[in-house]
Design a protein around this motif. Structure first.
Motif, PDB file in Angstrom:
ATOM      1  N   SER A  25       0.798  -1.227   0.000  1.00  0.00           N
ATOM      2  CA  SER A  25       0.000   0.000   0.000  1.00  0.00           C
ATOM      3  C   SER A  25       0.831   1.278   0.000  1.00  0.00           C
ATOM      4  O   SER A  25       0.292   2.362  -0.225  1.00  0.00           O
ATOM      5  CB  SER A  25      -0.923   0.016   1.222  1.00  0.00           C
ATOM      6  N   ALA A 105      -7.193  -0.269  -1.343  1.00  0.00           N
ATOM      7  CA  ALA A 105      -7.004  -1.010  -0.089  1.00  0.00           C
ATOM      8  C   ALA A 105      -7.396  -2.477  -0.208  1.00  0.00           C
ATOM      9  O   ALA A 105      -6.664  -3.358   0.268  1.00  0.00           O
ATOM     10  CB  ALA A 105      -7.802  -0.352   1.036  1.00  0.00           C
ATOM     11  N   GLU A 108      -4.829  -4.385  -2.189  1.00  0.00           N
ATOM     12  CA  GLU A 108      -3.543  -4.448  -1.482  1.00  0.00           C
ATOM     13  C   GLU A 108      -3.574  -5.428  -0.315  1.00  0.00           C
ATOM     14  O   GLU A 108      -2.630  -6.198  -0.122  1.00  0.00           O
ATOM     15  CB  GLU A 108      -3.143  -3.045  -1.029  1.00  0.00           C
TER      16      GLU A 108
END
Length: 139
Positions: A25, A105, A108
């Motif tokens: 991330s 998100a 990831e």
């Protein structure tokens, strides 16, 4: 029988998972990644039946499994799977003032998680879930 290794070294494995989330991330610390991980796991859980959620939880490393089931309101209505942007907004809404979740998100966390599970077992478990649930964990 001795303590299984996955439990014996659960903290070390979790730290490695969180480091992978940070790397995937671009976040600087595991503290920044925490709400992202919790948000991604809980957003997914809200979209599963209890039976499917428990099947999924059994495929997770111990500490990730604990996070997945933490603070669970089993009476909460099951939400439908939505587009990624909508579910990402839900991830970002968790403790919003302290949430550093990225726009990618879900992808990831999925990428990091896949590095910490048995690939064949994880795929076999995902195959038992609805197609939308499988899609959630694609990298």
């Amino acid at each position: 029988m001795p303590v299984p290794p996955e439990y014996q070294r659960a903290s070390q494995h979790f730290e490695a998972f969180m480091a992978d989330v940070c790397a995937a991330s671009g976040l600087s610390t595991t503290h920044q990644a925490w709400n992202m991980v919790v948000g991604v796991l809980h957003a997914f859980r809200r979209r599963l039946s209890l039976r499917d959620a428990l099947r999924f939880a059994n495929g997770l490393p111990p500490v990730v499994r604990a996070i997945f089931v933490s603070d669970w309101d089993a009476d909460e209505p099951i939400r439908p799977f939505e587009d990624v942007a909508t579910m990402t907004r839900e991830v970002k809404a968790l403790r919003a003032a302290h949430n550093f979740s990225t726009d990618s998100a879900i992808r990831e966390v999925a990428a990091a998680l896949r590095r910490h599970v048995d690939a064949a077992d994880f795929e076999a478990m995902l195959a038992t879930l609805p197609p939308e649930a499988r899609a959630y964990w694609q990298e």
